[in-house]
Design a protein around this motif. Structure first.
Motif, short mmCIF file in Angstrom:
data_model
loop_
_atom_site.label_atom_id
_atom_site.label_comp_id
_atom_site.label_asym_id
_atom_site.label_seq_id
_atom_site.Cartn_x
_atom_site.Cartn_y
_atom_site.Cartn_z
N GLU B 80 14.29 13.51 48.46
CA GLU B 80 13.57 13.63 47.20
C GLU B 80 14.47 13.24 46.02
O GLU B 80 15.57 13.77 45.89
N MET B 82 14.40 11.95 41.64
CA MET B 82 13.66 11.70 40.41
C MET B 82 13.57 10.19 40.15
O MET B 82 14.56 9.49 40.30
N THR B 83 12.39 9.74 39.77
CA THR B 83 12.24 8.30 39.45
C THR B 83 12.78 8.03 38.05
O THR B 83 12.92 8.95 37.23
N THR B 86 10.37 9.25 35.39
CA THR B 86 10.47 10.69 35.06
C THR B 86 11.72 10.95 34.24
O THR B 86 11.69 11.77 33.30
N SER B 290 11.74 19.59 38.00
CA SER B 290 11.97 19.11 39.38
C SER B 290 12.07 17.58 39.40
O SER B 290 11.75 16.91 38.42
N TRP B 291 12.44 17.05 40.55
CA TRP B 291 12.54 15.58 40.72
C TRP B 291 11.21 14.90 40.45
O TRP B 291 11.15 13.75 40.05
N GLU B 292 10.11 15.66 40.60
CA GLU B 292 8.78 15.09 40.34
C GLU B 292 8.35 15.22 38.88
O GLU B 292 7.26 14.78 38.52
N GLY B 293 9.19 15.89 38.08
CA GLY B 293 8.84 16.08 36.67
C GLY B 293 8.05 17.35 36.41
O GLY B 293 7.65 17.63 35.28
N LYS B 294 7.83 18.15 37.46
CA LYS B 294 7.11 19.41 37.28
C LYS B 294 8.03 20.42 36.60
O LYS B 294 9.25 20.39 36.83
N GLN B 302 11.51 26.92 41.00
CA GLN B 302 11.20 25.55 41.45
C GLN B 302 11.19 25.50 42.97
O GLN B 302 10.30 24.91 43.58
N LYS B 307 5.25 27.35 39.51
CA LYS B 307 5.27 26.51 38.30
C LYS B 307 5.11 27.35 37.04
O LYS B 307 4.50 28.42 37.05
N HIS B 314 4.10 19.77 33.41
CA HIS B 314 4.82 18.52 33.69
C HIS B 314 5.61 18.13 32.44
O HIS B 314 5.15 18.33 31.32
#
Lengths: 111, 350
Positions: B80, B82-83, B86, B290-294, B302, B307, B314
Protein backbone atom coordinates in the motif's frame (compact mmCIF):
# COMPACT_ATOMS: atom_id res chain seq x y z
CA UNK A 1 -10.04 -28.33 46.26
CA UNK A 2 -8.18 -25.71 44.22
CA UNK A 3 -8.03 -23.01 46.91
CA UNK A 4 -4.57 -21.54 47.20
CA UNK A 5 -2.96 -19.47 49.91
CA UNK A 6 -1.52 -17.11 47.28
CA UNK A 7 -3.79 -15.65 44.57
CA UNK A 8 -2.14 -13.39 41.95
CA UNK A 9 -5.25 -11.22 41.72
CA UNK A 10 -4.88 -10.29 45.41
CA UNK A 11 -1.96 -8.05 44.52
CA UNK A 12 -4.16 -5.55 42.70
CA UNK A 13 -6.41 -5.43 45.76
CA UNK A 14 -3.51 -4.61 48.07
CA UNK A 15 -4.85 -1.10 48.69
CA UNK A 16 -8.04 -2.66 50.11
CA UNK A 17 -6.25 -3.12 53.44
CA UNK A 18 -7.13 0.52 54.16
CA UNK A 19 -10.81 -0.47 54.30
CA UNK A 20 -10.41 -2.07 57.72
CA UNK A 21 -8.00 0.51 59.09
CA UNK A 22 -7.79 3.64 57.02
CA UNK A 23 -5.42 5.60 59.23
CA UNK A 24 -2.71 2.95 59.44
CA UNK A 25 -3.26 1.82 55.84
CA UNK A 26 -2.88 5.35 54.51
CA UNK A 27 0.21 5.90 56.63
CA UNK A 28 1.74 2.71 55.27
CA UNK A 29 1.08 3.58 51.62
CA UNK A 30 2.31 7.18 52.08
CA UNK A 31 5.50 5.79 53.60
CA UNK A 32 5.83 3.10 50.93
CA UNK A 33 5.42 5.54 48.05
CA UNK A 34 7.88 7.99 49.62
CA UNK A 35 10.50 5.27 50.03
CA UNK A 36 10.51 4.46 46.32
CA UNK A 37 10.85 8.04 45.04
CA UNK A 38 14.15 9.19 43.50
CA UNK A 39 16.45 10.20 46.33
CA UNK A 40 20.10 9.64 47.15
CA UNK A 41 19.42 6.30 45.50
CA UNK A 42 17.76 6.29 42.08
CA UNK A 43 14.34 4.67 41.64
CA UNK A 44 16.14 2.14 39.45
CA UNK A 45 18.53 1.16 42.27
CA UNK A 46 15.64 0.93 44.71
CA UNK A 47 13.77 -1.37 42.35
CA UNK A 48 16.73 -3.77 42.26
CA UNK A 49 17.02 -3.72 46.06
CA UNK A 50 13.29 -4.40 46.32
CA UNK A 51 13.61 -7.30 43.89
CA UNK A 52 16.40 -8.90 45.96
CA UNK A 53 14.50 -8.40 49.22
CA UNK A 54 11.33 -9.84 47.64
CA UNK A 55 13.20 -13.11 47.14
CA UNK A 56 14.70 -13.11 50.60
CA UNK A 57 11.30 -12.62 52.27
CA UNK A 58 9.74 -15.19 49.87
CA UNK A 59 6.98 -12.83 48.73
CA UNK A 60 5.51 -13.99 45.38
CA UNK A 61 3.46 -10.82 45.04
CA UNK A 62 6.59 -8.72 45.47
CA UNK A 63 8.56 -10.86 43.00
CA UNK A 64 5.84 -10.41 40.35
CA UNK A 65 5.63 -6.69 41.02
CA UNK A 66 9.35 -5.93 41.11
CA UNK A 67 10.27 -8.13 38.14
CA UNK A 68 7.79 -6.10 36.13
CA UNK A 69 8.99 -2.85 37.69
CA UNK A 70 12.59 -3.78 36.82
CA UNK A 71 11.62 -4.47 33.20
CA UNK A 72 9.82 -1.13 33.03
CA UNK A 73 12.93 0.65 34.28
CA UNK A 74 15.13 -0.99 31.65
CA UNK A 75 16.90 -3.25 34.14
CA UNK A 76 18.39 -6.25 32.39
CA UNK A 77 17.89 -9.87 33.39
CA UNK A 78 21.59 -10.25 34.24
CA UNK A 79 21.30 -7.37 36.72
CA UNK A 80 18.14 -8.88 38.19
CA UNK A 81 19.80 -12.26 38.76
CA UNK A 82 22.87 -10.63 40.33
CA UNK A 83 20.58 -8.79 42.73
CA UNK A 84 18.87 -12.08 43.67
CA UNK A 85 22.30 -13.61 44.34
CA UNK A 86 23.14 -10.70 46.64
CA UNK A 87 19.98 -11.49 48.58
CA UNK A 88 20.77 -15.19 48.56
CA UNK A 89 24.34 -14.56 49.76
CA UNK A 90 23.13 -12.50 52.72
CA UNK A 91 20.47 -15.08 53.54
CA UNK A 92 22.90 -18.02 53.38
CA UNK A 93 25.53 -15.97 55.18
CA UNK A 94 23.01 -15.32 57.93
CA UNK A 95 22.50 -19.09 58.26
CA UNK A 96 26.18 -19.92 58.18
CA UNK A 97 27.31 -17.23 60.62
CA UNK A 98 25.18 -19.04 63.21
CA UNK A 99 27.61 -21.87 62.70
CA UNK A 100 30.01 -19.93 64.91
CA UNK A 101 27.40 -20.03 67.67
CA UNK A 102 27.09 -23.77 67.10
CA UNK A 103 30.86 -24.19 67.27
CA UNK A 104 31.08 -22.13 70.45
CA UNK A 105 28.28 -24.10 72.09
CA UNK A 106 29.83 -27.36 70.93
CA UNK A 107 33.22 -26.48 72.41
CA UNK A 108 31.64 -25.23 75.61
CA UNK A 109 29.83 -28.52 76.15
CA UNK A 110 32.62 -30.81 75.01
CA UNK A 111 35.61 -32.13 76.96
CA UNK B 1 12.18 -12.85 7.72
CA UNK B 2 8.75 -13.03 9.38
CA UNK B 3 5.66 -12.06 7.41
CA UNK B 4 2.96 -9.53 8.19
CA UNK B 5 -0.29 -10.71 9.77
CA UNK B 6 -1.95 -9.91 6.46
CA UNK B 7 0.45 -12.16 4.50
CA UNK B 8 -0.03 -14.90 7.09
CA UNK B 9 -3.80 -14.50 6.67
CA UNK B 10 -4.09 -14.12 10.43
CA UNK B 11 -7.59 -13.32 11.69
CA UNK B 12 -6.01 -10.37 13.53
CA UNK B 13 -5.26 -8.66 10.22
CA UNK B 14 -9.02 -8.02 10.18
CA UNK B 15 -9.85 -4.68 11.81
CA UNK B 16 -13.32 -5.83 12.89
CA UNK B 17 -11.81 -8.81 14.68
CA UNK B 18 -9.41 -6.57 16.58
CA UNK B 19 -12.22 -4.23 17.63
CA UNK B 20 -14.29 -7.23 18.72
CA UNK B 21 -11.46 -8.48 20.94
CA UNK B 22 -10.94 -4.99 22.39
CA UNK B 23 -14.63 -4.74 23.29
CA UNK B 24 -14.99 -8.28 24.58
CA UNK B 25 -13.63 -10.21 27.55
CA UNK B 26 -13.34 -8.24 30.79
CA UNK B 27 -14.76 -5.11 29.12
CA UNK B 28 -17.88 -6.98 28.04
CA UNK B 29 -18.46 -8.57 31.45
CA UNK B 30 -17.91 -5.25 33.22
CA UNK B 31 -14.88 -6.51 35.15
CA UNK B 32 -12.93 -3.66 33.56
CA UNK B 33 -14.46 -0.29 32.61
CA UNK B 34 -14.54 0.57 28.92
CA UNK B 35 -12.47 3.62 27.98
CA UNK B 36 -15.59 5.75 27.60
CA UNK B 37 -16.90 4.62 31.00
CA UNK B 38 -13.52 5.47 32.54
CA UNK B 39 -13.67 8.97 31.03
CA UNK B 40 -17.21 9.43 32.39
CA UNK B 41 -16.04 8.34 35.82
CA UNK B 42 -13.57 11.23 35.69
CA UNK B 43 -16.25 13.61 34.44
CA UNK B 44 -14.91 13.72 30.88
CA UNK B 45 -17.95 13.16 28.68
CA UNK B 46 -16.31 13.32 25.25
CA UNK B 47 -12.92 14.12 23.78
CA UNK B 48 -12.74 16.80 21.10
CA UNK B 49 -9.79 18.41 19.27
CA UNK B 50 -8.16 21.47 20.82
CA UNK B 51 -6.02 22.47 17.85
CA UNK B 52 -5.03 21.08 14.49
CA UNK B 53 -1.30 21.64 14.51
CA UNK B 54 0.13 18.25 13.48
CA UNK B 55 -0.64 16.49 10.23
CA UNK B 56 0.62 12.92 10.41
CA UNK B 57 0.81 11.25 7.03
CA UNK B 58 1.19 7.51 6.70
CA UNK B 59 2.50 7.32 3.15
CA UNK B 60 2.71 3.53 2.94
CA UNK B 61 2.86 0.32 4.88
CA UNK B 62 5.97 -1.10 3.16
CA UNK B 63 8.93 -1.54 5.49
CA UNK B 64 12.29 -3.31 5.38
CA UNK B 65 11.66 -4.65 8.90
CA UNK B 66 8.95 -6.85 10.43
CA UNK B 67 8.95 -5.77 14.08
CA UNK B 68 7.09 -8.00 16.49
CA UNK B 69 5.23 -5.09 18.11
CA UNK B 70 4.30 -3.16 14.93
CA UNK B 71 0.82 -1.61 15.13
CA UNK B 72 0.85 -1.00 11.37
CA UNK B 73 1.56 -4.64 10.50
CA UNK B 74 4.17 -3.21 8.14
CA UNK B 75 6.71 -5.26 6.22
CA UNK B 76 8.29 -5.91 2.83
CA UNK B 77 5.12 -7.69 1.72
CA UNK B 78 2.89 -4.63 2.25
CA UNK B 79 2.42 -2.76 -1.03
CA UNK B 80 0.00 0.00 0.00
CA UNK B 81 1.41 3.41 -0.99
CA UNK B 82 0.07 6.95 -1.21
CA UNK B 83 -0.37 8.19 -4.78
CA UNK B 84 1.15 11.47 -5.94
CA UNK B 85 -2.42 12.80 -6.36
CA UNK B 86 -3.13 12.19 -2.66
CA UNK B 87 0.24 13.74 -1.77
CA UNK B 88 -0.77 16.84 -3.72
CA UNK B 89 -4.08 16.95 -1.82
CA UNK B 90 -2.06 16.82 1.43
CA UNK B 91 0.14 19.69 0.17
CA UNK B 92 -3.00 21.74 -0.51
CA UNK B 93 -4.09 21.25 3.10
CA UNK B 94 -0.66 22.39 4.33
CA UNK B 95 -1.08 25.58 2.30
CA UNK B 96 -4.69 26.23 3.37
CA UNK B 97 -4.51 25.36 7.07
CA UNK B 98 -2.16 26.67 9.76
CA UNK B 99 -0.21 23.50 10.36
CA UNK B 100 2.97 23.63 12.41
CA UNK B 101 4.24 20.09 11.91
CA UNK B 102 4.04 17.48 9.19
CA UNK B 103 4.89 14.06 10.54
CA UNK B 104 5.78 11.44 7.92
CA UNK B 105 5.42 7.83 8.93
CA UNK B 106 4.84 4.36 7.48
CA UNK B 107 6.10 1.58 7.16
CA UNK B 108 9.42 3.05 6.24
CA UNK B 109 8.39 6.33 4.59
CA UNK B 110 11.78 6.58 2.85
CA UNK B 111 10.84 3.52 0.73
CA UNK B 112 8.13 5.49 -1.05
CA UNK B 113 9.43 6.34 -4.56
CA UNK B 114 8.18 9.94 -4.20
CA UNK B 115 9.55 10.43 -0.69
CA UNK B 116 12.25 12.96 -1.52
CA UNK B 117 10.02 14.90 -3.90
CA UNK B 118 7.34 15.02 -1.22
CA UNK B 119 9.71 16.33 1.49
CA UNK B 120 10.94 19.05 -0.91
CA UNK B 121 7.37 20.07 -1.70
CA UNK B 122 6.37 20.12 1.97
CA UNK B 123 9.34 22.40 2.70
CA UNK B 124 8.02 24.83 0.06
CA UNK B 125 4.62 25.09 1.82
CA UNK B 126 6.24 26.88 4.76
CA UNK B 127 5.33 24.44 7.55
CA UNK B 128 7.83 24.99 10.33
CA UNK B 129 8.67 21.37 11.13
CA UNK B 130 8.93 18.20 9.08
CA UNK B 131 9.29 14.98 11.05
CA UNK B 132 10.38 11.74 9.45
CA UNK B 133 9.90 8.59 11.52
CA UNK B 134 12.88 6.59 10.37
CA UNK B 135 13.56 3.04 11.47
CA UNK B 136 17.33 3.78 11.02
CA UNK B 137 18.14 0.47 9.29
CA UNK B 138 16.63 1.75 6.03
CA UNK B 139 19.62 4.09 5.73
CA UNK B 140 21.87 1.07 5.25
CA UNK B 141 19.36 -1.27 3.57
CA UNK B 142 20.36 -0.25 0.07
CA UNK B 143 23.06 1.97 -1.47
CA UNK B 144 20.42 4.40 -2.76
CA UNK B 145 19.45 5.24 0.85
CA UNK B 146 23.00 5.94 2.09
CA UNK B 147 22.59 9.63 1.26
CA UNK B 148 19.47 10.00 3.43
CA UNK B 149 21.32 11.65 6.39
CA UNK B 150 22.56 14.38 4.02
CA UNK B 151 19.10 14.75 2.50
CA UNK B 152 17.49 15.04 5.95
CA UNK B 153 20.06 17.67 6.97
CA UNK B 154 19.60 19.68 3.78
CA UNK B 155 15.87 20.00 4.45
CA UNK B 156 16.21 20.38 8.24
CA UNK B 157 14.11 17.28 8.79
CA UNK B 158 13.49 16.35 12.41
CA UNK B 159 14.39 12.66 12.60
CA UNK B 160 12.60 10.47 15.12
CA UNK B 161 13.86 6.92 15.27
CA UNK B 162 12.95 3.78 17.13
CA UNK B 163 15.60 2.20 19.28
CA UNK B 164 13.83 -0.02 21.82
CA UNK B 165 16.87 -0.38 24.03
CA UNK B 166 20.51 0.59 24.34
CA UNK B 167 21.60 -3.05 24.28
CA UNK B 168 21.59 -5.47 21.39
CA UNK B 169 19.57 -8.35 22.84
CA UNK B 170 16.32 -6.49 23.58
CA UNK B 171 16.45 -4.43 20.40
CA UNK B 172 17.01 -7.43 18.16
CA UNK B 173 14.35 -9.50 19.93
CA UNK B 174 11.75 -6.88 19.04
CA UNK B 175 12.96 -5.58 15.69
CA UNK B 176 14.92 -8.47 14.15
CA UNK B 177 18.43 -9.90 14.13
CA UNK B 178 21.15 -7.38 13.36
CA UNK B 179 18.88 -4.34 13.76
CA UNK B 180 20.78 -2.97 16.76
CA UNK B 181 24.21 -2.94 15.09
CA UNK B 182 22.80 -1.40 11.91
CA UNK B 183 20.88 1.21 13.93
CA UNK B 184 24.07 2.23 15.75
CA UNK B 185 25.89 2.65 12.42
CA UNK B 186 22.97 4.73 11.09
CA UNK B 187 22.99 6.99 14.18
CA UNK B 188 26.72 7.54 13.68
CA UNK B 189 26.01 8.62 10.10
CA UNK B 190 23.33 11.03 11.36
CA UNK B 191 25.67 12.37 14.06
CA UNK B 192 28.35 12.93 11.41
CA UNK B 193 26.13 15.34 9.44
CA UNK B 194 25.18 17.21 12.62
CA UNK B 195 22.18 15.36 14.06
CA UNK B 196 21.96 15.25 17.85
CA UNK B 197 24.98 17.51 18.31
CA UNK B 198 25.02 20.23 20.96
CA UNK B 199 25.89 23.02 18.50
CA UNK B 200 23.41 21.96 15.82
CA UNK B 201 19.74 22.63 15.10
CA UNK B 202 19.34 19.19 13.53
CA UNK B 203 17.23 17.12 15.92
CA UNK B 204 17.50 13.38 16.36
CA UNK B 205 15.12 11.93 18.91
CA UNK B 206 14.91 8.27 19.81
CA UNK B 207 11.83 6.28 20.70
CA UNK B 208 11.79 3.66 23.43
CA UNK B 209 8.97 1.21 23.57
CA UNK B 210 8.95 -1.78 25.90
CA UNK B 211 10.18 -5.13 24.60
CA UNK B 212 7.35 -7.08 26.15
CA UNK B 213 4.05 -6.99 28.03
CA UNK B 214 4.87 -4.13 30.36
CA UNK B 215 4.55 -0.35 30.35
CA UNK B 216 7.35 2.17 29.93
CA UNK B 217 8.81 3.79 32.98
CA UNK B 218 9.79 7.39 33.65
CA UNK B 219 10.94 9.08 30.42
CA UNK B 220 13.54 11.30 32.11
CA UNK B 221 15.24 8.41 33.94
CA UNK B 222 15.29 6.22 30.83
CA UNK B 223 16.70 9.07 28.74
CA UNK B 224 19.49 9.45 31.28
CA UNK B 225 20.29 5.70 31.04
CA UNK B 226 20.13 5.71 27.22
CA UNK B 227 22.39 8.76 26.88
CA UNK B 228 24.97 7.39 29.28
CA UNK B 229 25.06 3.92 27.71
CA UNK B 230 25.08 5.04 24.07
CA UNK B 231 27.78 7.64 24.72
CA UNK B 232 29.97 5.25 26.72
CA UNK B 233 29.57 2.22 24.47
CA UNK B 234 29.37 3.82 21.01
CA UNK B 235 30.18 7.54 21.36
CA UNK B 236 26.85 8.54 19.81
CA UNK B 237 24.52 11.41 20.66
CA UNK B 238 20.84 12.19 20.35
CA UNK B 239 18.50 14.90 21.63
CA UNK B 240 15.52 13.45 23.47
CA UNK B 241 14.17 10.03 24.28
CA UNK B 242 10.43 9.51 23.86
CA UNK B 243 8.83 6.65 25.73
CA UNK B 244 5.86 5.18 23.89
CA UNK B 245 3.44 2.59 25.26
CA UNK B 246 2.70 -0.36 23.00
CA UNK B 247 -0.98 -0.25 22.10
CA UNK B 248 -2.88 -3.55 22.04
CA UNK B 249 -3.54 -3.67 18.32
CA UNK B 250 -2.25 -5.59 15.32
CA UNK B 251 1.03 -7.47 15.87
CA UNK B 252 1.39 -6.40 19.50
CA UNK B 253 -2.15 -7.65 20.16
CA UNK B 254 -1.19 -10.89 18.43
CA UNK B 255 1.86 -11.17 20.72
CA UNK B 256 -0.21 -10.42 23.85
CA UNK B 257 -2.76 -13.10 23.03
CA UNK B 258 -0.20 -15.73 21.95
CA UNK B 259 1.89 -15.17 25.10
CA UNK B 260 -1.24 -15.18 27.34
CA UNK B 261 -0.48 -11.67 28.55
CA UNK B 262 -3.49 -9.89 27.05
CA UNK B 263 -5.72 -9.76 30.14
CA UNK B 264 -2.95 -8.72 32.52
CA UNK B 265 -1.73 -6.07 30.07
CA UNK B 266 -5.20 -4.55 29.70
CA UNK B 267 -5.55 -4.60 33.49
CA UNK B 268 -2.21 -2.74 33.76
CA UNK B 269 -3.37 -0.12 31.26
CA UNK B 270 -6.66 0.39 33.10
CA UNK B 271 -4.93 0.56 36.50
CA UNK B 272 -2.50 3.18 35.16
CA UNK B 273 -5.27 5.42 33.71
CA UNK B 274 -4.29 9.04 34.22
CA UNK B 275 -7.09 11.59 33.67
CA UNK B 276 -4.54 14.39 33.21
CA UNK B 277 -2.99 12.52 30.30
CA UNK B 278 -6.48 11.89 28.90
CA UNK B 279 -7.08 15.65 28.62
CA UNK B 280 -4.06 16.04 26.34
CA UNK B 281 -3.96 12.88 24.25
CA UNK B 282 -2.35 13.41 20.85
CA UNK B 283 -5.61 13.14 18.92
CA UNK B 284 -6.53 16.53 20.42
CA UNK B 285 -3.94 18.21 18.18
CA UNK B 286 -3.17 15.70 15.42
CA UNK B 287 -4.87 14.42 12.31
CA UNK B 288 -3.74 11.14 10.75
CA UNK B 289 -3.99 10.52 7.01
CA UNK B 290 -3.77 7.08 5.42
CA UNK B 291 -2.09 6.16 2.12
CA UNK B 292 -5.56 6.38 0.57
CA UNK B 293 -6.11 9.92 1.85
CA UNK B 294 -8.67 8.86 4.45
CA UNK B 295 -8.53 10.79 7.73
CA UNK B 296 -8.38 9.37 11.23
CA UNK B 297 -7.91 10.79 14.73
CA UNK B 298 -4.59 8.95 15.10
CA UNK B 299 -2.40 6.35 13.39
CA UNK B 300 -3.75 3.65 15.73
CA UNK B 301 -7.36 4.42 14.75
CA UNK B 302 -6.19 4.28 11.14
CA UNK B 303 -5.03 0.71 11.66
CA UNK B 304 -8.36 -0.17 13.27
CA UNK B 305 -10.34 1.51 10.49
CA UNK B 306 -11.97 4.00 12.90
CA UNK B 307 -12.39 6.98 10.57
CA UNK B 308 -12.75 10.52 11.93
CA UNK B 309 -16.36 11.46 12.66
CA UNK B 310 -16.87 13.94 9.85
CA UNK B 311 -19.16 13.79 6.83
CA UNK B 312 -16.40 13.19 4.26
CA UNK B 313 -13.38 11.73 6.04
CA UNK B 314 -10.89 12.40 3.24
CA UNK B 315 -7.95 14.80 3.03
CA UNK B 316 -9.46 16.45 -0.08
CA UNK B 317 -12.66 17.30 1.81
CA UNK B 318 -11.41 18.92 5.04
CA UNK B 319 -13.67 21.45 6.69
CA UNK B 320 -11.99 23.33 9.53
CA UNK B 321 -15.17 23.93 11.57
CA UNK B 322 -16.45 20.41 11.23
CA UNK B 323 -13.01 19.06 12.01
CA UNK B 324 -12.66 21.02 15.24
CA UNK B 325 -16.14 20.11 16.47
CA UNK B 326 -15.92 16.40 15.79
CA UNK B 327 -16.07 13.83 18.56
CA UNK B 328 -12.88 11.76 18.74
CA UNK B 329 -13.30 8.04 18.05
CA UNK B 330 -12.44 5.88 21.05
CA UNK B 331 -12.05 2.25 21.97
CA UNK B 332 -10.19 0.30 24.63
CA UNK B 333 -6.82 0.69 22.84
CA UNK B 334 -6.98 4.37 23.90
CA UNK B 335 -5.99 3.25 27.39
CA UNK B 336 -2.49 2.94 25.91
CA UNK B 337 -2.25 6.71 25.48
CA UNK B 338 -3.54 7.53 28.98
CA UNK B 339 -1.49 5.10 31.07
CA UNK B 340 0.88 6.57 33.63
CA UNK B 341 2.57 9.65 32.26
CA UNK B 342 0.60 9.17 29.04
CA UNK B 343 1.92 8.25 25.62
CA UNK B 344 1.97 9.93 22.24
CA UNK B 345 4.10 10.03 19.12
CA UNK B 346 6.02 12.78 20.99
CA UNK B 347 6.54 10.63 24.08
CA UNK B 348 4.94 11.05 27.49
CA UNK B 349 2.26 13.70 28.01
CA UNK B 350 1.59 14.38 31.68
Amino acid sequence: MDKQYYTPKDLKNFSNITEWNKELGDKFFDYYNSVFKEGHLSAREKSLIALAVSHVVHCPYCIDAYTKDSLQRGIEKEEMMEAVHVGAAIKSGAVLVHGVQMMNRHDQLSM
Amino acid sequence: MAKSLQARKSELSDQEMQLKILSGGAFETGELPTFKAQLSKHKIQTLRPKTFSILQLNIGYMCNQVCSHCHVDAGPDRKEMMTRKTMEECLNVMKEFTIETVDLTGGAPEMHPDFEWFVEQIRLTGVSEIIVRSNLTIILANKKYHQLPGFFAKHSVHVISSLPFYKKNKTDSQRGKGVFDTSITAIKMLNKVGYGQANSNLKLDLVYNPSGAFLPSDQVALERDFKKALKTDFDIDFNQLFTITNLPISRFLDYLIASENYEEYMQSLVDAFNPTAAEDVMCTNTLSVSWEGKIFDCDFNQMLGLKSAVKNPHISQLNQNELMQRELQLSQHCYGCTAGAGSSCQGSIA
